[in-house]
Design a protein around this motif. Structure first.
Motif, PDB file in Angstrom:
ATOM      1  N   LEU A 133      39.539  37.929  40.027  1.00 46.65           N
ATOM      2  CA  LEU A 133      38.634  39.003  39.606  1.00 46.65           C
ATOM      3  C   LEU A 133      38.292  39.927  40.777  1.00 46.65           C
ATOM      4  N   PHE A 134      38.042  39.344  41.939  1.00 50.64           N
ATOM      5  CA  PHE A 134      37.717  40.122  43.137  1.00 50.64           C
ATOM      6  C   PHE A 134      38.878  41.038  43.520  1.00 50.64           C
ATOM      7  N   ASN A 135      40.101  40.521  43.450  1.00 50.87           N
ATOM      8  CA  ASN A 135      41.255  41.336  43.804  1.00 50.87           C
ATOM      9  C   ASN A 135      41.416  42.544  42.885  1.00 50.87           C
ATOM     10  N   LYS A 136      40.968  42.400  41.650  1.00 51.90           N
ATOM     11  CA  LYS A 136      41.070  43.491  40.688  1.00 51.90           C
ATOM     12  C   LYS A 136      39.856  44.423  40.746  1.00 51.90           C
ATOM     13  N   MET A 139      34.212  45.419  44.067  1.00 51.58           N
ATOM     14  CA  MET A 139      32.783  45.771  44.114  1.00 51.58           C
ATOM     15  C   MET A 139      31.962  44.951  43.112  1.00 51.58           C
ATOM     16  N   ILE A 140      32.572  44.597  42.004  1.00 52.18           N
ATOM     17  CA  ILE A 140      31.846  43.865  40.960  1.00 52.18           C
ATOM     18  C   ILE A 140      31.762  42.375  41.274  1.00 52.18           C
ATOM     19  N   LEU A 145      32.412  35.759  44.474  1.00 51.47           N
ATOM     20  CA  LEU A 145      33.405  35.126  45.341  1.00 51.47           C
ATOM     21  C   LEU A 145      32.745  34.600  46.615  1.00 51.47           C
ATOM     22  N   ALA A 146      31.885  35.407  47.219  1.00 51.95           N
ATOM     23  CA  ALA A 146      31.206  34.967  48.446  1.00 51.95           C
ATOM     24  C   ALA A 146      30.375  33.708  48.187  1.00 51.95           C
ATOM     25  N   GLU A 178      31.236  43.029  54.479  1.00 53.64           N
ATOM     26  CA  GLU A 178      31.969  44.194  53.976  1.00 53.64           C
ATOM     27  C   GLU A 178      31.301  44.818  52.757  1.00 53.64           C
ATOM     28  N   PHE A 179      30.763  43.998  51.876  1.00 57.10           N
ATOM     29  CA  PHE A 179      30.241  44.506  50.607  1.00 57.10           C
ATOM     30  C   PHE A 179      28.721  44.483  50.520  1.00 57.10           C
TER      31      PHE A 179
END
Length: 189
Positions: A133-136, A139-140, A145-146, A178-179
């Protein structure tokens, strides 16, 4: 009295609000009522109401976890996972994130009971989903993931697997930096 899907959802939302207010008795009452009503709807049209049922099981799992009722939490999460796996096969885009949430929640509950190897299995499955999901949509899904990376870091620390723990913490930290996300260690109690 006839209940609609909307009124059941509102009942479940009340359960979440009461939980946030630490009124666990009312929270459990609302969520249990929502579960009972949803079970009745599922009997009439399982395809239509299975998503709602999985959500209520997930919410009951979170509440049970907050109450340190780990066995009850795991049963609720397991029900949610089973339903969401089935729903994922029908609608992957909609149910993949929800399946990841239930898998991660189950892992957290197992980790809290020191059932490390079973927790690792659920964390790794949640991680696979959350990376996808993160790769796609970075930002969402950065925060999810973290959080999972951080939880796996904690798990490996508990197991004395220091290098693996460090690697997961560093990956989580990198995403946070990063985010701008904050990876929660566990559900808030």
């Amino acid at each position: 009295q006839k209940y609609s899907e909307d009124s059941i959802t509102i009942q479940a939302n009340l359960g979440l609000i009461y939980s946030s207010m630490y009124d666990f008795k009312r929270s459990k009452s609302c969520l249990s009522k929502a579960l009972e009503l949803t079970m009745n709807l599922v009997e009439t049209d399982s395809m239509k109401y299975s998503g709602l049922l999985s959500l209520i099981y997930h919410q009951l799992g979170i509440l049970s976890y907050k109450l340190n009722e780990f066995e009850t939490a795991e049963k609720a999460f397991q029900n949610s996972i089973l339903i969401r796996r089935d729903l994922f096969r029908q609608n992957p885009q909609r149910y993949l994130p929800l399946l990841g949430n239930s898998l991660n929640a189950m892992a957290v509950s197992l980790h809290s009971k020191k059932e490390y190897f079973e927790a690792e299995r659920y964390y790794q499955e949640a991680l696979k989903i959350r990376k996808k999901l993160f790769n796609k949509y970075p930002m969402i899904y950065a925060e999810n993931l973290a959080a999972t990376l951080n939880s796996i870091g904690l798990l490996y620390s508990d197991l004395g697997r220091w290098e693996e723990s460090r690697s997961y913490f560093e990956s989580s930290l990198s995403i946070c930096e990063e985010f701008g996300t904050i990876a929660p260690i566990y559900f808030k109690k």
